[in-house]
Write a protein that holds these residues in place. Structure first.
Motif, PDB file in Angstrom:
ATOM      1  N   THR A  69       0.654  -1.230  -0.089  1.00  0.00           N
ATOM      2  CA  THR A  69       0.080  -0.098  -0.014  1.00  0.00           C
ATOM      3  C   THR A  69       0.836   1.438   0.094  1.00  0.00           C
ATOM      4  O   THR A  69       2.084   1.023   0.061  1.00  0.00           O
ATOM      5  N   GLY A  70       0.274   2.398  -0.189  1.00  0.00           N
ATOM      6  CA  GLY A  70       1.032   3.444  -0.096  1.00  0.00           C
ATOM      7  C   GLY A  70       1.639   3.856   1.132  1.00  0.00           C
ATOM      8  O   GLY A  70       2.719   4.424   1.448  1.00  0.00           O
ATOM      9  N   LYS A  73       4.943   1.805   1.030  1.00  0.00           N
ATOM     10  CA  LYS A  73       5.696   2.566   0.371  1.00  0.00           C
ATOM     11  C   LYS A  73       6.432   3.620   1.124  1.00  0.00           C
ATOM     12  O   LYS A  73       7.905   3.843   0.869  1.00  0.00           O
ATOM     13  N   LYS A  74       5.870   4.190   1.780  1.00  0.00           N
ATOM     14  CA  LYS A  74       6.561   5.236   2.792  1.00  0.00           C
ATOM     15  C   LYS A  74       7.501   4.785   3.492  1.00  0.00           C
ATOM     16  O   LYS A  74       8.374   5.521   4.157  1.00  0.00           O
TER      17      LYS A  74
ATOM     18  N   ASN B  86       4.714   7.722  -4.540  1.00  0.00           N
ATOM     19  CA  ASN B  86       3.378   7.317  -4.766  1.00  0.00           C
ATOM     20  C   ASN B  86       2.753   8.454  -5.461  1.00  0.00           C
ATOM     21  O   ASN B  86       1.453   8.744  -5.203  1.00  0.00           O
TER      22      ASN B  86
END
Ligand SMILES: Nc1ncnc2c1ncn2[C@@H]1O[C@H](COP(=O)(O)OP(=O)(O)OP(=O)(O)O)[C@@H](O)[C@H]1O
Ligand SMILES: [Mg+2]
Lengths: 287, 228
Positions: A69-70, A73-74, B86
């Motif tokens: 998920t975002g 990714k962080k 993102n």
């Protein structure tokens, strides 16, 4: 933290990765070694979801890469050797963009610049930075979100020894604060001193893996002692009791200039395994 | 959505330091102000320079700036860093598009200062439409081109045709006939009328057709190549 099983990838007929298995545990510095074109960058791109693959499995944080998920990714920081910065913007403005994207307060910029030792150049446009400073700016960008996993594709290639040492220290600091680091390099010394575990990649296969000193010991089958005499002559002795006498005699006669046992280095292990020098390509390139 | 704003902010910071792009935005508005005040030739049509430079502005600034912004970002692989963080491709494109459109509209606002205030809404509508078509074309070029060099060699001829056709059309009937297929020439015609009344179907048709072509090239490019 990062696992791969029987991972394969080919570019139109050319098989670049054939059956890669990886298991990288949390909190370690993992080094992927291999000559130019071995597929190191390709492997990082696949693990970080920048590129698809043909078969096999890749998991990060226990999830398939495409399911990240975002938020996940962080928590992943990536520095690829070809990823650029905004040349005209200052060091600070470059980082502020990513503060905005990640929702981190601007105060993080000065913290992270201090961390990488760039606080004096905060107002410089990125195009005026030296190579070493640029590398540190790219690292600062990665460190900004305090990632749990850090991917570094050749973080020190082409840098002076001072900057290299500095970056090694930064990487160790990250490990100390709990991050897992995945880096690639063709520098054997770097791998030996920095990495907890390495894998030697050659022509798409991992040919050896383990802790650097453990690998070297495993290949220490010839056990020789190299001696350089004051006369300029070199002699090689076997690792046997009989050699001690000879050494004593040389010492007494004051003929001994240097002496060391020749344990294999990662470099020589690699040579033995593949018949190929690690940075042969580069040497040929510059020849 | 938030990312669009971030891209706009980034572009704003960058443009102030990017003289080649900045000049694109400023040149025609400044030239218009100067020429309208300095030059007056007897029998010259009203607001001759404003109208001529406006369509040249449409054909030039948005197209070249959008194409070079995207191409530069691809060439230096900074776009990659954004997508890894993102930022979605469409958010990036929307950010750049909105940013350039807004800047161009500000330029158009400057150019409109000489016009009678009753003409200004019509004028700005025409400009807004033209900018959108040019931005779509610039984005298509930026997506096709792998780097800035290729982008320049692609947008140069396109930009020359669109921005100079309306000027050359004034001197030569044959060129005028040919130029009618371009949206810039039709926008020039509309600026000549300065009113929504009595707009010819041909004019609307050409503009819509140009817009459709630009948008389909853009979407085709985006679908085929993404922002790689
Ligand atoms: N997008 C691509 N399309 C086709 N072939 C590719 C692509 N990317 C990489 N390759 C090929 O895959 C092989 C491995 O490339 P890769 O960049 O992973 O090597 P590397 O180990 O990172 O080398 P280096 O040390 O020089 O960075 C090379 O033979 C390269 O030509
Ligand atoms: Mg590589």
């Amino acid at each position: 933290m990062i696992t791969a099983k029987r991972l394969c990838k080919s570019f139109s007929e050319k098989q670049v990765l054939s059956g890669i298995d990886l298991d990288i545990r949390p909190g370690m510095i993992f080094g992927l070694l291999g000559p130019s074109g071995a597929g190191k960058t390709t492997l990082i791109k696949i693990i970080t979801g920048q590129m698809g693959f043909d078969s096999g499995e890749v998991n990060v944080f226990g999830k398939a890469v495409k399911d990240l998920t975002g938020e996940d990714k962080k928590r992943i920081g990536i520095m690829m050797d070809d990823h650029g910065v905004y040349d005209r913007l200052t060091v600070t403005d470059n980082l502020k963009i990513f503060c905005d994207i990640y929702g981190v307060p601007y105060s993080a910029v000065s913290r992270v610049l201090k961390e990488v030792g760039l606080d004096d150049s905060a107002k410089k446009p990125a195009m005026k930075l030296s190579k070493g400073m640029l590398a540190r700016l790219k690292l600062a960008r990665v460190f900004m979100v305090d990632p749990k996993i850090i991917f570094l594709d050749e973080p020190t290639s082409g840098l002076d020894p001072m900057t290299m040492k500095y970056i090694h220290k930064l990487i160790r600091d990250k490990r100390a604060s709990g991050a897992t680091v995945f880096l690639t390099t063709h520098n054997m010394e770097e791998a030996a001193t920095l990495c907890d575990e390495v894998a030697l990649l050659n022509e798409g296969k991992i040919v050896e893996r383990g802790a650097p000193d453990e690998i070297c010991r495993r290949y220490n089958h010839q056990k020789k002692i190299d001696i350089h005499l004051t006369s300029g002559e070199d002699i090689e002795l076997d690792h046997k009791a009989g050699s001690a006498e000879m050494i004593t005699r040389l010492l007494e006669q004051g003929m001994l200039e240097t002496i060391h046992s020749s344990e294999p280095t990662l470099e020589s292990v690699f040579l033995e395994l593949t018949g190929r020098k690690l940075d042969q390509e580069e040497e040929e390139m510059y020849a | 959505m938030r990312n669009i704003g971030i891209i706009i902010k980034k572009q704003l910071r960058d443009t102030l330091k990017n003289k080649t792009v900045l000049i694109q935005f400023i040149m025609f508005p400044v030239m218009t102000l100067i020429m309208e005040h300095a030059v007056s030739i007897p029998d010259m049509p009203e607001f001759f320079f404003t109208k001529l430079f406006s369509v040249m502005y449409i054909g030039m600034a948005p197209l070249t700036s959008v194409a070079s912004i995207i191409a530069e970002e691809k060439e230096k692989n900074t776009l990659r860093v954004l997508t890894m963080a993102n930022v979605k491709s469409w958010e990036y494109l929307a950010g750049v598009g909105i940013y350039v459109w807004t800047l161009c509209m500000a330029g158009a606002g400057v150019m409109a200062t000489g016009l009678p205030s009753s003409d200004i809404p019509f004028y700005l509508c025409i400009m807004a439409t033209g900018f959108i078509i040019s931005i779509a074309m610039g984005a298509a070029v930026g997506i096709f081109a792998p780097n800035q060099m290729v982008a320049t060699s692609l947008f140069m001829p396109v930009m020359m045709v669109f921005s100079f056709a309306p000027m050359l059309a004034m001197f030569n009937d044959k060129i005028e006939k040919a130029a009618r297929v371009f949206y810039t020439q039709q926008l020039r015609v509309l600026l000549g009328q300065m009113t929504f009344d009595g707009i010819k179907t041909e004019t609307v048709l050409v503009i819509v057709l140009n817009a459709l072509i630009a948008l389909s090239i853009f979407f085709a490019a985006f679908k085929r190549k993404g922002l790689e």
